[in-house]
Design an enzyme around this catalytic site. Sequence first.
Site, mmCIF file in Angstrom:
data_model
loop_
_atom_site.group_PDB
_atom_site.id
_atom_site.type_symbol
_atom_site.label_atom_id
_atom_site.label_comp_id
_atom_site.label_asym_id
_atom_site.label_seq_id
_atom_site.Cartn_x
_atom_site.Cartn_y
_atom_site.Cartn_z
ATOM 1 N N ASP A 42 0.862 -1.182 0.000
ATOM 2 C CA ASP A 42 0.000 0.000 0.000
ATOM 3 C C ASP A 42 0.900 1.234 0.000
ATOM 4 O OD1 ASP A 42 -2.053 1.766 0.198
ATOM 5 O OD2 ASP A 42 -2.858 1.016 2.091
ATOM 6 N N ASP A 136 -2.854 2.589 -5.988
ATOM 7 C CA ASP A 136 -1.847 2.659 -4.931
ATOM 8 C C ASP A 136 -1.691 1.397 -4.112
ATOM 9 O OD1 ASP A 136 -4.405 3.053 -3.794
ATOM 10 O OD2 ASP A 136 -3.502 3.980 -2.035
ATOM 11 N N GLU A 137 -2.382 0.311 -4.447
ATOM 12 C CA GLU A 137 -2.225 -0.897 -3.645
ATOM 13 C C GLU A 137 -2.476 -2.144 -4.472
ATOM 14 O OE1 GLU A 137 -5.150 -1.672 -0.580
ATOM 15 O OE2 GLU A 137 -6.493 -0.188 -1.442
#
Length: 481
Positions: A42, A136-137
């Site tokens: 993350d 983003d993850e």
Amino acid sequence: MKRFAGDPGPLRMKIQFWLKGPEFRVSRLEEWTRLRKIVHIDMDAFYASVEQRDDPKLRGRPVVVAWRGNRSVVCAASYESRRYGVRSAMPASRAERLCPEAIFIPPDFVRYRAVSRQVREIFKRHTEKIEPLSLDEAYLDVTENKTGLPTATRVAKTIREEIREELQLTASAGVASNKLLAKIASDWRKPDGLFVIQPEEVEAFLEPLPVGRIPGVGKVTEQKLHGLGVTTVGQLRGFEARALERHFGRFGARLYELARGVDESEVISDRPTQSISAEDTFERDVELADTEPMIRRLAEKTWAAFSKEPRVARTVVLKLKTSAFQIITRSLTPETPPASCEELTQIALALRERVAMEGMVRFRLAGVGLSNFRDAEDEGLQAELFPRSDDRFMEAIEVTKTGQAGLVEDHAFRLTVLDDMAEVGEAEAEQSDGEERGASHDEGYGACTEDADAGGDEGSAASLQEAEQGRGTTGFSGKGG
């Protein structure tokens, strides 16, 4: 492969496995998941961190990635601004009140997607089993990794180091035997942290956790659990599966497993598209008759994203949200899918005619989506069986407007008009005291919103798959506007 007499075969075994109930699955899965090594990566305050990296004047300053406006929503907040209470998905006007010194930066999703692709290239050095959740993850299955590192912890540590050295960004990582636990672990030492949950530590780790920390348990479910006297995972474990099913329906069986850290879902590298949609919150509330320009614009965005998709969408969905945050959806599944942006627009506008509201109801948000995707080969065969006719298409649209549903004789469409008055979702209930604007970005992918259940930094603005291929579930998340 030879099968012995009485061997039920893999498919039947899988069906029997699920039919035996959550207690049986827990007993077996607790053994099976120990064989896997899952990493959840993350990125820390991703959008804001990219802005600070690229502009040295922003470093150490409270940065808020958002458009200014009464209904704008915070896409991301730097850790400097979080000290003032600013969070993703918060109305920008509230963020400005909490942190008057904040520097507001309009989001640049083209740049964020480019950086996200760089991060994914780093992932690929270690494994091909990558499941992006957003820009983003992502989950990584490193049970067998390409670099020969002996442990998943070493893999996670190496990935974080490579991201820091090559991209000048930081990432947090969680390592565990399944996706559920890895997701919880990655949030444990944010920012710039690494946390590992060993198989033998699962029960002791989970028991004291607040139930709201479980991915998939949102505010509404959490409040209902509190009403049952359940505030911790340990207390939740005291309930039998059938008791939870009585209170929560089918999700009760899943709760039973979540409380025990059980998650047999695999890391899927290339998920097929489930839906594509675009939605936006209006600058001011409008009457239903005034929504046509917005619906046309959203249909164009959805069609532009859909044009990159190799599969065929079967269902058109219209979403509206009233000024009282009540969500209304209408959908149509034709025999032959819309063949152009104009046809998509006409169906969406026809579905609008199926919205009957009493009194002077005004609307704050609209969305247009495509769902129920099928392989193009299957649709090609169906097109031969049901040839398209423009006259029949327009007749079917008129049927949609008048509210008739079912198989219409001598028409090219089978109409399934679903008049669903949805309850306000969990995120709407949380955000109903604010005036937030769903900031739809280029190509109509979703909004700057935070996934309340997942707790991600940038939430569901767009996934890596969406960014690269125009695919994935977008918009209609129930968390914007």
